[in-house]
Design an enzyme around this catalytic site. Sequence first.
Site, PDB file in Angstrom:
ATOM      1  N   LYS A 136       0.857  -1.199   0.000  1.00 38.66           N
ATOM      2  CA  LYS A 136       0.000   0.000   0.000  1.00 38.66           C
ATOM      3  C   LYS A 136       0.883   1.235   0.000  1.00 38.66           C
ATOM      4  O   LYS A 136       1.185   1.793   1.054  1.00 38.66           O
ATOM      5  CB  LYS A 136      -0.905  -0.013   1.246  1.00 38.66           C
TER       6      LYS A 136
HETATM    7  N1  PPE Z   1      -7.532  -2.651  -3.212  1.00 35.36           N
HETATM    8  C1  PPE Z   1      -7.076  -1.391  -3.026  1.00 35.36           C
HETATM    9  C2  PPE Z   1      -6.402  -0.697  -4.149  1.00 35.36           C
HETATM   10  C3  PPE Z   1      -7.241  -0.789  -1.772  1.00 35.36           C
HETATM   11  O1  PPE Z   1      -6.761   0.446  -1.591  1.00 35.36           O
HETATM   12  C4  PPE Z   1      -7.908  -1.471  -0.739  1.00 35.36           C
HETATM   13  C5  PPE Z   1      -8.110  -0.809   0.593  1.00 35.36           C
HETATM   14  C6  PPE Z   1      -8.372  -2.775  -0.976  1.00 35.36           C
HETATM   15  C7  PPE Z   1      -8.166  -3.339  -2.221  1.00 35.36           C
HETATM   16  C8  PPE Z   1      -9.017  -3.609   0.095  1.00 35.36           C
HETATM   17  O2  PPE Z   1      -8.079  -4.015   1.067  1.00 35.36           O
HETATM   18  P1  PPE Z   1      -8.480  -4.320   2.579  1.00 35.36           P
HETATM   19  O3  PPE Z   1      -8.856  -3.000   3.179  1.00 35.36           O
HETATM   20  O4  PPE Z   1      -7.263  -4.904   3.171  1.00 35.36           O
HETATM   21  O5  PPE Z   1      -9.624  -5.262   2.535  1.00 35.36           O
HETATM   22  N2  PPE Z   1      -8.342   0.587   0.522  1.00 35.36           N
HETATM   23  C9  PPE Z   1      -8.221   1.406   1.719  1.00 35.36           C
HETATM   24  C10 PPE Z   1      -8.191   2.898   1.386  1.00 35.36           C
HETATM   25  C11 PPE Z   1      -9.461   3.556   1.004  1.00 35.36           C
HETATM   26  C12 PPE Z   1      -9.295   5.070   0.912  1.00 35.36           C
HETATM   27  O6  PPE Z   1     -10.071   5.736   0.182  1.00 35.36           O
HETATM   28  O7  PPE Z   1      -8.420   5.642   1.576  1.00 35.36           O
HETATM   29  C13 PPE Z   1      -9.267   1.021   2.750  1.00 35.36           C
HETATM   30  O8  PPE Z   1     -10.277   0.435   2.417  1.00 35.36           O
HETATM   31  O9  PPE Z   1      -9.038   1.336   3.915  1.00 35.36           O
END
Ligand code: PPE
Length: 321
Positions: free
Chosen positions: A166
């Site tokens: 991330k």
């Molecule tokens: N793909 C991406 C690109 C992504 O950023 C997230 C989380 C996910 C999948 C899902 O991952 P998880 O949260 O581990 O299930 N995105 C974060 C940021 C959102 C934002 O706008 O800032 C989040 O959901 O916290």
Amino acid sequence: MPQPKSPEARSETIWFDGDQVAWEDARVHVLSHALHYGSSIFEGIRCYKGDKGGAVFRLREHIERFFFSARVLRMDMDKLYTQEQLERACVTTIEQNGLEECYIRPLAFRGAGAMGVLPKDCPTHVSIAVWPWGAYLGADGLRNGIDVAVSSYNKFAPNTFFALAKIGGAYVMGSLAKIEAVRHGYAEGILLDTEGRVAEGTGENIFAVLDGRLITPPLGHSVLGGITRKSLMIMAKEDGIEVVEQTMSREMLYMAEELFFTGTAAEVTPIRSVDGIPVGKGGAGPITLALQDRFFAAVRGQDPRHADWLTPVSPAVVAAE
Ligand code: PPE
């Protein structure tokens, strides 16, 4: 200095380099490497109020991924803190702010050192902010599903940048895709990778129900290894649903009986149309809603099978001190 116009993300304190500082004092220098070159890493975690008070969902896994992202960015965060210290800092920050239900945003970034792309003498700064955050894609979307479109932006190829970490800079493209989606009246965009295969949303993983099976693109296809994704896959298997990580082409979005996004912010959000084409019968599908129920039961401590996914917080204790 003008304050950020973000009352939504307002809290009393923010944990910054080891101390709780007042929200308005959590500032950075304009010559920070991260501002110029996107050299930051972050996490998104949620704390939910259950029957026994607040608890953080899968804190260990999120902090583990935080350290993984630091390793990929060659940031020396592990020399400054242990995983346990940052887990504790998350909990303390929630308690300090008297919150039982909130979003948690750990961030690490390269600060101001020598100028230039090469990070030289740039200190690593770490912060943890918390704030109450409602349904990311709208409360109505959570119930009835959202309208999305395939983005004109492609997710970067695995040999160009890292999707499994991330990293702040990666979200420049994501935010352009999100701006495009919203500008066209959609709640979110779906990014295809450079080979035209379905990758994910700008901040969510994607799942399809096809022939009663749950399908999601495999890690390595330019997706983040979502912790919500992983949790949902475990719970779906427990419910006897076959789960497959499989390449998805664009038309499979139009073929799917059901589609949904998963993410910490987005939780489990049904998708009711893609590019104006209704998904299945339109609206939220039955398997999606059943899995959404399973998810909310787990995060609120109502699923004894997954009690170990939760870390309790006790804001009342701090408030009473
Ligand atoms: N793909 C991406 C690109 C992504 O950023 C997230 C989380 C996910 C999948 C899902 O991952 P998880 O949260 O581990 O299930 N995105 C974060 C940021 C959102 C934002 O706008 O800032 C989040 O959901 O916290």
